[in-house]
Design a protein around this motif. Structure first.
Motif, PDB file in Angstrom:
ATOM      1  N   ALA A  14      28.726  19.838  10.330  1.00 16.87           N
ATOM      2  CA  ALA A  14      28.289  19.881   8.900  1.00 16.87           C
ATOM      3  C   ALA A  14      28.091  18.713   8.406  1.00 16.87           C
ATOM      4  O   ALA A  14      27.199  18.245   7.444  1.00 16.87           O
ATOM      5  CB  ALA A  14      29.499  20.761   8.230  1.00 16.87           C
ATOM      6  N   ILE A  15      28.889  17.551   8.971  1.00 10.77           N
ATOM      7  CA  ILE A  15      28.675  16.203   8.404  1.00 10.77           C
ATOM      8  C   ILE A  15      27.474  15.714   9.000  1.00 10.77           C
ATOM      9  O   ILE A  15      26.693  14.973   8.101  1.00 10.77           O
ATOM     10  CB  ILE A  15      29.949  15.319   8.931  1.00 10.77           C
ATOM     11  CG1 ILE A  15      31.178  15.661   8.280  1.00 10.77           C
ATOM     12  CG2 ILE A  15      29.512  13.813   8.806  1.00 10.77           C
ATOM     13  CD1 ILE A  15      32.432  15.025   8.787  1.00 10.77           C
ATOM     14  N   VAL A  16      27.248  15.653  10.118  1.00 18.86           N
ATOM     15  CA  VAL A  16      25.784  15.464  10.685  1.00 18.86           C
ATOM     16  C   VAL A  16      24.809  15.925   9.870  1.00 18.86           C
ATOM     17  O   VAL A  16      23.688  15.242   9.517  1.00 18.86           O
ATOM     18  CB  VAL A  16      25.655  15.360  12.118  1.00 18.86           C
ATOM     19  CG1 VAL A  16      24.293  15.186  12.662  1.00 18.86           C
ATOM     20  CG2 VAL A  16      26.646  14.851  12.879  1.00 18.86           C
ATOM     21  N   LEU A  17      24.753  17.471   9.731  1.00 16.92           N
ATOM     22  CA  LEU A  17      23.680  18.084   8.976  1.00 16.92           C
ATOM     23  C   LEU A  17      23.616  17.643   7.651  1.00 16.92           C
ATOM     24  O   LEU A  17      22.376  17.656   6.929  1.00 16.92           O
ATOM     25  CB  LEU A  17      23.767  19.533   9.207  1.00 16.92           C
ATOM     26  CG  LEU A  17      23.814  19.965  10.832  1.00 16.92           C
ATOM     27  CD1 LEU A  17      23.958  21.545  10.723  1.00 16.92           C
ATOM     28  CD2 LEU A  17      22.171  19.558  11.296  1.00 16.92           C
ATOM     29  N   ALA A  18      24.658  17.367   6.994  1.00 19.19           N
ATOM     30  CA  ALA A  18      24.701  16.945   5.478  1.00 19.19           C
ATOM     31  C   ALA A  18      23.879  15.523   5.450  1.00 19.19           C
ATOM     32  O   ALA A  18      23.204  15.195   4.553  1.00 19.19           O
ATOM     33  CB  ALA A  18      26.109  17.065   5.074  1.00 19.19           C
ATOM     34  N   TYR A  19      24.082  14.727   6.250  1.00 20.84           N
ATOM     35  CA  TYR A  19      23.569  13.443   6.449  1.00 20.84           C
ATOM     36  C   TYR A  19      21.987  13.463   6.588  1.00 20.84           C
ATOM     37  O   TYR A  19      21.153  12.805   5.825  1.00 20.84           O
ATOM     38  CB  TYR A  19      24.480  12.612   7.390  1.00 20.84           C
ATOM     39  CG  TYR A  19      23.791  11.210   7.554  1.00 20.84           C
ATOM     40  CD1 TYR A  19      23.791  10.193   6.533  1.00 20.84           C
ATOM     41  CD2 TYR A  19      22.895  10.895   8.561  1.00 20.84           C
ATOM     42  CE1 TYR A  19      23.204   8.965   6.341  1.00 20.84           C
ATOM     43  CE2 TYR A  19      22.244   9.489   8.638  1.00 20.84           C
ATOM     44  CZ  TYR A  19      22.374   8.673   7.460  1.00 20.84           C
ATOM     45  OH  TYR A  19      21.815   7.258   7.539  1.00 20.84           O
ATOM     46  N   GLY A  20      21.769  14.451   7.453  1.00 19.37           N
ATOM     47  CA  GLY A  20      20.411  14.697   7.825  1.00 19.37           C
ATOM     48  C   GLY A  20      19.843  15.248   6.464  1.00 19.37           C
ATOM     49  O   GLY A  20      18.380  14.780   6.022  1.00 19.37           O
TER      50      GLY A  20
END
Length: 119
Positions: A14-20
């Motif tokens: 979720a963190i990685v995708l939110a950054y993307g």
């Protein structure tokens, strides 16, 4: 033990995708360059960023409402299968980001289904 693994993988995804999603919505130059390389219109970056953001939130919502997490996981897996396809379509072999995000999304989906037994 399985729940702890599910929680860690899902939160990291979720963190990685939110950054993307942030990079897409902000129109970051690296995203614009990748869109150009893949022959994807830059006008698609904001809608794709919204999809990533919704997927990220959906994964987190899956802790409270498992079916939402499952739906988000399925959507993200399909999103990143499409991303890999976009790379392959133009002969681009820089697949690391798309394959990594696909693997994280698939892992969060599989672990969520295993923990919640939601199909």
């Amino acid at each position: 033990m399985l729940f702890a693994l599910y929680a860690v993988v899902t939160v990291l995804a979720a963190i990685v995708l939110a950054y993307g999603a942030y990079l897409d919505l902000a129109g970051h130059p690296s995203i614009a360059e990748e869109a150009d390389r893949l022959s994807v219109p830059r006008s698609w970056m904001a809608p794709l960023g919204v999809c990533l953001g919704a997927g990220s939130l959906g994964l987190l919502a899956g802790f409270a409402v498992p079916v939402l997490g499952t739906a988000a996981g399925v959507g993200l897996v399909l999103f990143f299968v499409g991303a890999v396809g976009a790379h392959l379509r133009v002969g681009d072999r820089q697949l690391g980001g798309a394959l990594g995000a696909l693997a994280m999304s698939a892992a969060a989906l599989a672990l969520g289904v295993a923990v919640h037994r939601v199909a």
